[in-house]
Design an enzyme around this catalytic site. Sequence first.
Site, PDB file in Angstrom:
ATOM      1  N   HIS A   1       0.835  -1.214   0.000  1.00  0.00           N
ATOM      2  CA  HIS A   1       0.000   0.000   0.000  1.00  0.00           C
ATOM      3  C   HIS A   1       0.866   1.258   0.000  1.00  0.00           C
ATOM      4  O   HIS A   1       0.563   2.234  -0.667  1.00  0.00           O
ATOM      5  CB  HIS A   1      -0.870   0.054   1.267  1.00  0.00           C
ATOM      6  CG  HIS A   1      -1.838  -1.067   1.412  1.00  0.00           C
ATOM      7  ND1 HIS A   1      -1.675  -2.073   2.347  1.00  0.00           N
ATOM      8  CD2 HIS A   1      -2.989  -1.338   0.776  1.00  0.00           C
ATOM      9  CE1 HIS A   1      -2.691  -2.905   2.269  1.00  0.00           C
ATOM     10  NE2 HIS A   1      -3.507  -2.497   1.328  1.00  0.00           N
TER      11      HIS A   1
ATOM     12  N   GLY B   1      -3.346  -1.367  -6.784  1.00  0.00           N
ATOM     13  CA  GLY B   1      -2.258  -2.324  -6.936  1.00  0.00           C
ATOM     14  C   GLY B   1      -2.536  -3.337  -8.040  1.00  0.00           C
ATOM     15  O   GLY B   1      -3.655  -3.800  -8.214  1.00  0.00           O
TER      16      GLY B   1
ATOM     17  N   ALA C   1       4.216  -5.358  -4.644  1.00  0.00           N
ATOM     18  CA  ALA C   1       5.356  -5.435  -3.720  1.00  0.00           C
ATOM     19  C   ALA C   1       5.458  -6.879  -3.228  1.00  0.00           C
ATOM     20  O   ALA C   1       4.439  -7.513  -2.940  1.00  0.00           O
ATOM     21  CB  ALA C   1       5.149  -4.485  -2.553  1.00  0.00           C
TER      22      ALA C   1
ATOM     23  N   SER D   1       0.269  -8.959   1.178  1.00  0.00           N
ATOM     24  CA  SER D   1      -1.183  -8.889   1.300  1.00  0.00           C
ATOM     25  C   SER D   1      -1.534  -8.814   2.770  1.00  0.00           C
ATOM     26  O   SER D   1      -0.859  -9.434   3.605  1.00  0.00           O
ATOM     27  CB  SER D   1      -1.803 -10.166   0.704  1.00  0.00           C
ATOM     28  OG  SER D   1      -3.139 -10.314   1.147  1.00  0.00           O
TER      29      SER D   1
END
Length: 285
Positions: free
Chosen positions: A42, A152, A181, A190
């Site tokens: 994020h 994302g 990422a 996650s």
Amino acid sequence: MSESPLPIVRTVADLRARVAGWRAAGERVALVPTMGALHEGHLSLVRLAGRQADRTVASIFVNPTQFGPSEDFDAYPRGEARDAALLADAGCDLLFAPTVAEMYPAGFATKVSVTGVSEPLDGAARPGHFDGVATVVTKLLLQCAPDVAVFGEKDYQQLQVIRRLARDLDIPVEIVGGATARAEDGLALSSRNAYLSPEERVIAGRLNGVLRESVNRLKAGEAVAGVEADALAALAAAGFQTVDYVEVRDAEDLARLGPGPALGPARILAAARIGRTRLIDNMAV
Ligand code: PAF
């Protein structure tokens, strides 16, 4: 109680007032919608937003309408104070954290439903999920009216659904996808990784490896059908209890490809379960 490290607004009216002030000063505004439980993935989106605009708004809203009745809405990790501190560090200017009543007031009766791209894969595995996502994202885009909104690529199907709805509904916003990422072993970051036991975490790390091997074979011209079948077997052998799907699809509209070699832009997407955790990942072919 200590003061929040960045301003927080909880109503659409307050959000609009802040954004209007920036607009009056000629500033460009970016929005990063999230459900909180923030991690480096994020924060990389917030930093990307910061490079695209003068002001960055992040939203945190655990959206009940995108969770199925047997899914993890109640258990979904929440921690606003920690999230606010991380957002401030990443350069965010404002947090929009509405209540469920603010987003879905009594009598709420509208649903945004995107056909086509939202139907296969997670659309089939999680009935109603993308209607919930499309509805809440449409609301957030109309509430904030950003110049750019960042999502994302980890949720690749979601990104394509959002691109479609923004185009179809003429919402004047640029939708930007941020790279996934990953942890050192390649596991896509996650919020749901928090559910994994140490043993499950090791298995989880195999998902991206299987996708990477599949991409290499597809790039070498191997047939989609064979690569998909081998990826399915490899995930089962790695210890995933169920594989909802592992499929090669058109990168734009997620239409089925194959059985022959993948011609043109394609994406391999997978969803698999270990214990109570459902993981998704995808890669460009
Ligand atoms: O990706 C998410 O966190 C959510 O699906 C989103 C886009 C914030 C909508 O609730």
